[in-house]
Write an enzyme that holds these catalytic residues in place. Structure first.
Site, PDB file in Angstrom:
ATOM      1  CG  HIS A 182      -1.852  -1.074   1.396  1.00 52.06           C
ATOM      2  ND1 HIS A 182      -1.759  -2.024   2.377  1.00 52.06           N
ATOM      3  CD2 HIS A 182      -2.954  -1.384   0.667  1.00 52.06           C
ATOM      4  CE1 HIS A 182      -2.768  -2.868   2.273  1.00 52.06           C
ATOM      5  NE2 HIS A 182      -3.507  -2.513   1.237  1.00 52.06           N
ATOM      6  CG  MET A 221       4.458  -7.184   0.358  1.00 49.06           C
ATOM      7  SD  MET A 221       5.029  -5.668   1.070  1.00 49.06           S
ATOM      8  CE  MET A 221       6.771  -6.032   1.150  1.00 49.06           C
ATOM      9  CB  SER A 222      -1.650 -10.219   0.719  1.00 51.96           C
ATOM     10  OG  SER A 222      -2.964 -10.428   1.208  1.00 51.96           O
TER      11      SER A 222
END
Ligand code: PAF
Length: 282
Positions: free
Chosen positions: A37, A184-185
């Site tokens: 993000h 990425m999560s």
């Protein structure tokens, strides 16, 4: 940096910015912000006057059996990370403010939403497009940044923007990965220690298939089974699907002759975490 919860108040401020000719960049998120993000926010920061991040765990895109209740909610920490990257405003509404009693509209983008993730998670994309259009109408951005990790989501949102003449430029940012290749999560926090150690295999399978493709093997069936065989040998996960599609998410059955997307979804066996990843075959 300020956190605003009320949609009407937020929209009023954004109208004022637009009237002043300010360029608004927008990164929609469900929170639990990670380096992926932050990379989207950095990308947006470089090209706008006012940078907005929304943090809203959108109930409409979760099926009753999914992880809505346990989805990580970390607003305080998110705010610190957002401020550090230069976010001006966080929009963090409540579900009741977004979907008050009597709310009845749905944005639905047709066939593209019924394949891949749409087939595995019926109704998911209607939930995504409904909230994204609402967010666009509240935030009034000039542009919005989405991640390539959710490749089908990006394609569906592009469909919506084109179909409905929405005046928002879309920027799709490459998937951000851990140093071992795992995409990425926010859901990676569900992984057990052992699953986390094994999980990079998902990306390794994709990269291995990409090499097969670059070596001149363009059969979609062979690319699919190459990945399936790699995953089948791993005891920590089960494969939900491996798909080779065009950029309308239509399955490619023969030779790959256009830009194609190799998408995978796996579920880990202990924590049941659903991990998705993809690579473009170009
Ligand atoms: O990608 C996500 O985090 C969500 O699907 C989005 C775009 C913020 C809509 O809830």
């Amino acid at each position: 940096m300020e956190i605003v919860h009320d949609p009407k108040d937020f929209q009023k401020r954004m109208m004022q910015f637009r009237a002043e000719g300010k360029a608004i960049g927008f990164v929609p998120t469900m929170g639990a912000l990670h380096a992926g993000h932050i990379a989207l926010a950095e990308r947006a920061r470089a090209s706008c006057d006012i940078l907005v991040v929304s943090i809203f765990v959108n109930p409409l895109q979760f099926a009753p059996s999914e992880d809505l209740d346990k989805y990580p909610r970390t607003l305080g920490e998110d705010a610190r990370k957002a401020e550090a990257v230069g976010v001006d405003l966080i929009f963090s509404p409540s579900p009741r403010d977004m979907y008050p009693a009597g709310f009845g509209s749905t944005v639905s983008c047709g066939a593209i939403t019924t394949r891949l993730e749409g087939a595995a998670r019926p109704g998911h994309f209607d939930g995504v497009t409904t909230v994204v259009l609402k967010l666009f109408n509240i935030v009034l951005p000039n542009f919005a940044v989405f991640g390539q990790k959710d490749a089908q989501q990006a394609l569906v949102i592009r469909r919506m923007v084109e179909d409905l003449n929405i005046p928002v430029e879309l920027i799709i940012h490459p998937t951000v990965r851990e140093s071992d290749g795992l995409a990425m999560s926010s859901r990676n926090v569900y992984l057990t220690k052992e699953e986390r150690e094994e999980a990079p295999l998902i990306n390794k399978g994709l990269r291995s298939a990409y090499k097969v493709f670059c070596d001149g093997n363009c059969s979609a069936r062979k690319i699919r089974s190459h990945v399936e065989d790699i995953y089948a040998a791993a005891s920590f996960l089960s494969t939900e699907y491996v798909a080779v599609t065009d950029t309308f998410c239509n399955d490619i059955s023969g030779e790959i002759s256009c830009e194609a997307l190799l998408s995978v979804v796996c579920r880990t066996k202990i924590s049941g975490t659903r991990l998705i990843d993809n690579i473009l075959l170009v």
